[in-house]
Structure formats: structure tokens, C-alpha cells
Design an enzyme around this catalytic site. Structure first.
Site, PDB file in Angstrom:
ATOM      1  N   LYS A  10     -57.399 -24.380  22.800  1.00  0.00           N
ATOM      2  CA  LYS A  10     -56.710 -23.859  24.013  1.00  0.00           C
ATOM      3  C   LYS A  10     -55.893 -22.753  23.294  1.00  0.00           C
ATOM      4  CE  LYS A  10     -52.468 -25.223  23.339  1.00  0.00           C
ATOM      5  NZ  LYS A  10     -51.179 -24.386  22.930  1.00  0.00           N
ATOM      6  N   GLY A  99     -51.114 -24.026  16.831  1.00  0.00           N
ATOM      7  CA  GLY A  99     -50.841 -24.175  18.074  1.00  0.00           C
ATOM      8  C   GLY A  99     -52.054 -23.803  19.166  1.00  0.00           C
ATOM      9  N   ALA A 101     -54.083 -26.731  19.834  1.00  0.00           N
ATOM     10  CA  ALA A 101     -54.114 -28.073  20.206  1.00  0.00           C
ATOM     11  C   ALA A 101     -55.269 -28.888  19.506  1.00  0.00           C
ATOM     12  CB  ALA A 101     -54.384 -28.113  22.052  1.00  0.00           C
ATOM     13  N   GLY A 102     -55.417 -28.454  18.304  1.00  0.00           N
ATOM     14  CA  GLY A 102     -56.774 -28.957  17.730  1.00  0.00           C
ATOM     15  C   GLY A 102     -56.474 -30.612  17.673  1.00  0.00           C
ATOM     16  N   GLY A 103     -55.461 -31.193  17.334  1.00  0.00           N
ATOM     17  CA  GLY A 103     -55.248 -32.553  17.229  1.00  0.00           C
ATOM     18  C   GLY A 103     -55.394 -33.249  18.691  1.00  0.00           C
ATOM     19  N   SER A 104     -54.946 -32.524  19.885  1.00  0.00           N
ATOM     20  CA  SER A 104     -55.188 -32.962  21.068  1.00  0.00           C
ATOM     21  C   SER A 104     -56.275 -33.142  21.719  1.00  0.00           C
ATOM     22  CB  SER A 104     -53.993 -32.178  22.017  1.00  0.00           C
ATOM     23  OG  SER A 104     -52.878 -32.480  21.730  1.00  0.00           O
ATOM     24  N   ASP A 137     -50.481 -32.392  25.370  1.00  0.00           N
ATOM     25  CA  ASP A 137     -51.620 -31.470  25.671  1.00  0.00           C
ATOM     26  C   ASP A 137     -52.903 -32.139  25.842  1.00  0.00           C
ATOM     27  OD1 ASP A 137     -49.952 -29.290  25.479  1.00  0.00           O
ATOM     28  OD2 ASP A 137     -50.510 -28.735  23.359  1.00  0.00           O
TER      29      ASP A 137
END
Length: 290
Positions: A10, A99, A101-104, A137
């Protein structure tokens, strides 16, 4: 049996921190947009009674510190399903600590995949209720598209989708810790509040130039990103309608109505950014591909 899901990154077209909450979190106002850069999550059954993880890059934890592990554990608990054993393979393409949202996105992908794999039949809203407990997120990354996110990021409402455009992503070598970014806000505050109403009106009219010109992120007021000024200048000089930082940074992105202009800018950013990509908006957060 295995399920494969593409989990999309995102960007924040607008990000304002409205207030600090008594629970330590922050109330936010964000216009969020899913983009065509994605991680691929593949979940397979193993009969090991464990959750195991593999990943194509080295600096990602492969234990219960990984949000994908937390998502799987939370899913089995919430769905009241016994884990007979699963393996999660993560192919990362979303830059780490960017920033974006790779982990989310990975956590969201795990929830969507497990819902399909186990035939649990949970709705997106039910998956979001699980997801918000592991990352603010994650609900957006489940639903995706173009959304207004409020609260800690868990109150989601649709806005009109972004018109077709080209999004140039540039992430410097450094990363930014999200907790550190919020700590900076708590200590420094902000000197300017974005025009949230103006942005909502621009989103409603779907005027791409107006939207791009109104993009703003309050983290930019107190997060120092190396080469940010140069990267933004290059994008603007090559036809970007607007430029902004995503999330807590350090990724800078530009909105272009011309792919050629975006490509020209990308070629000139190689001395300033480690990860550079040109992508487009997408209308979902996760896509089951197998």
C-alpha cells in the site's frame, strides 16, 4: 493441499495523526491505496502440528516474531480450529521496513489463505477483527483498494477508486522503525495539519491532478529521509503530478499520468534509491491465485 495468495503493498495518499490515545496508540486519518507490488504467500498442510516459515530473503524472522506466524496462530484460535500443521512460504517483493505495509500484507495473506485452506467461511470483516489484533494495517491489507482508514487504521470506509495512473516507488537504503516514528511525533508534535476535507472532495471527484497535489504525510515533518528532497525534485521535474512519503517512510512515491515520464524519472533515481519500481493501483488487498 496448498493455497497461494498475492498480498499487495500500500501507499498513503494522505496520512494525518489526529490524536494520541490513552492506550498508547494513535488516532489516524489515512487515504490508503493498494498497489501492484506484492508478496506471495503459499500455505501448505504438513501434519507436523507446528507453524513453520521459509522466506526468500535473509533478514526476516522465521519464528513467532514474524507477523505471518502471529496471523496463523490468531486465526486458529479465533476460528476454533486445531492446527494439524502448516508451512508458510513467503516470497517477498515488497521492500522491507519501507512504509508500504509489507509485514501487514503478509499477515493479511496468511489469514485469507487459511480461511480458504480450512474452509472456515469467515467474512472479510471477521478476518479484519482477527487481523487488527496483530497489526493496525492488516485490516486494510485484507480489504484493499482505495479506502479511508480511521481509528488506529481499523475503521475502514470506501472512497472512489483512484483513476488509472502510474506510481513510481523509490526506497532508499535505510529503513524506518514505525514505533520510532510515532515516538518522534509524541515528542515533536506537528506544525501543519493536512487538508483532509479537500482531499476527500478530490477523491470524490476522481480528479487525479487534484488528488496528487493534495497528498501529504505528517511523518515527513519529523522523519528525516536521506535524499528525499532530491528524489522528490527528480520526480517533479519529470512530470509527477504529486509526490509524497508512504507510511512512516522512507519510501517516496510519485503519481504520474504518463508511463514514459515515470520511466524517465526512474532512470534518474538510481543514485538515490535502492528499490525502484513503477506500478499501478489495484482494487484488492489479497488475491487467491491457487
Amino acid at each position: 493441499m496448498e493455497i497461494k495468495v498475492n498480498a499487495y503493498a500500500k501507499i498513503n495518499l494522505m496520512l494525518d495523526i489526529v490524536a494520541t490515545r490513552t492506550d498508547g496508540y494513535h488516532d489516524l486519518f489515512m487515504i490508503m491505496q493498494s498497489i501492484g507490488i506484492y508478496d506471495t504467500i503459499t500455505i501448505s498442510q504438513t501434519n507436523s502440528k507446528k507453524i513453520t516459515i521459509t522466506c526468500n530473503i535473509d533478514d526476516i524472522p522465521l519464528d513467532d516474531k514474524n507477523i505471518a506466524y502471529k496471523a496463523a496462530d490468531a486465526f486458529f484460535y479465533a476460528a476454533k480450529i486445531k492446527n494439524k500443521g502448516i508451512h508458510i512460504d513467503i516470497v517477498k517483493r515488497i521492500p522491507h521496513a519501507a512504509g508500504m505495509a509489507g509485514g501487514s500484507a503478509d499477515g493479511a495473506g496468511v489469514l485469507v489463505a487459511l480461511n480458504e485452506l480450512t474452509n472456515a467461511g469467515l467474512t472479510d470483516d471477521e478476518l479484519c477483527a482477527i487481523g487488527v489484533k496483530i497489526g493496525a494495517d492488516v485490516p486494510f491489507c485484507i480489504k484493499g483498494g482505495t479506502l479511508l482508514a480511521q481509528g488506529i487504521g481499523d475503521v475502514l470506509n470506501k472512497v472512489k477508486p483512484l483513476r488509472k495512473c502510474y506510481i513510481l516507488i523509490a526506497k532508499p537504503e535505510v529503513g524506518v522503525n514505525t514505533a520510532f516514528a510515532y515516538k518522534q511525533f509524541d515528542e515533536c508534535g506537528k506544525v501543519h495539519t493536512p487538508d483532509k476535507f479537500g482531499m476527500l472532495c478530490a477523491m470524490q471527484s476522481r480528479d487525479l491532478a487534484d488528488i496528487a497535489s493534495r497528498m501529504e504525510n505528517v511523518f515527513e515533518q519529523f522523519i528525516d529521509v536521506p535524499n528525499k528532497v532530491d528524489m522528490k525534485s527528480i520526480m517533479r521535474e519529470n512530470g509527477a503530478l504529486g509526490v509524497c512519503m508512504s507510511g512512516s517512510g522512507p519510501t517516496v512515491f510519485g503519481i504520474f499520468d504518463s508511463k514514459e515520464n515515470a520511466q524517465n524519472a526512474a532512470e534518474k533515481l538510481t543514485d538515490y534509491a535502492k528499490d525502484i519500481a513503477i506500478t499501478t493501483p489495484v482494487s484488492k488487498g489479497c488475491k487467491i491465485v491457487k
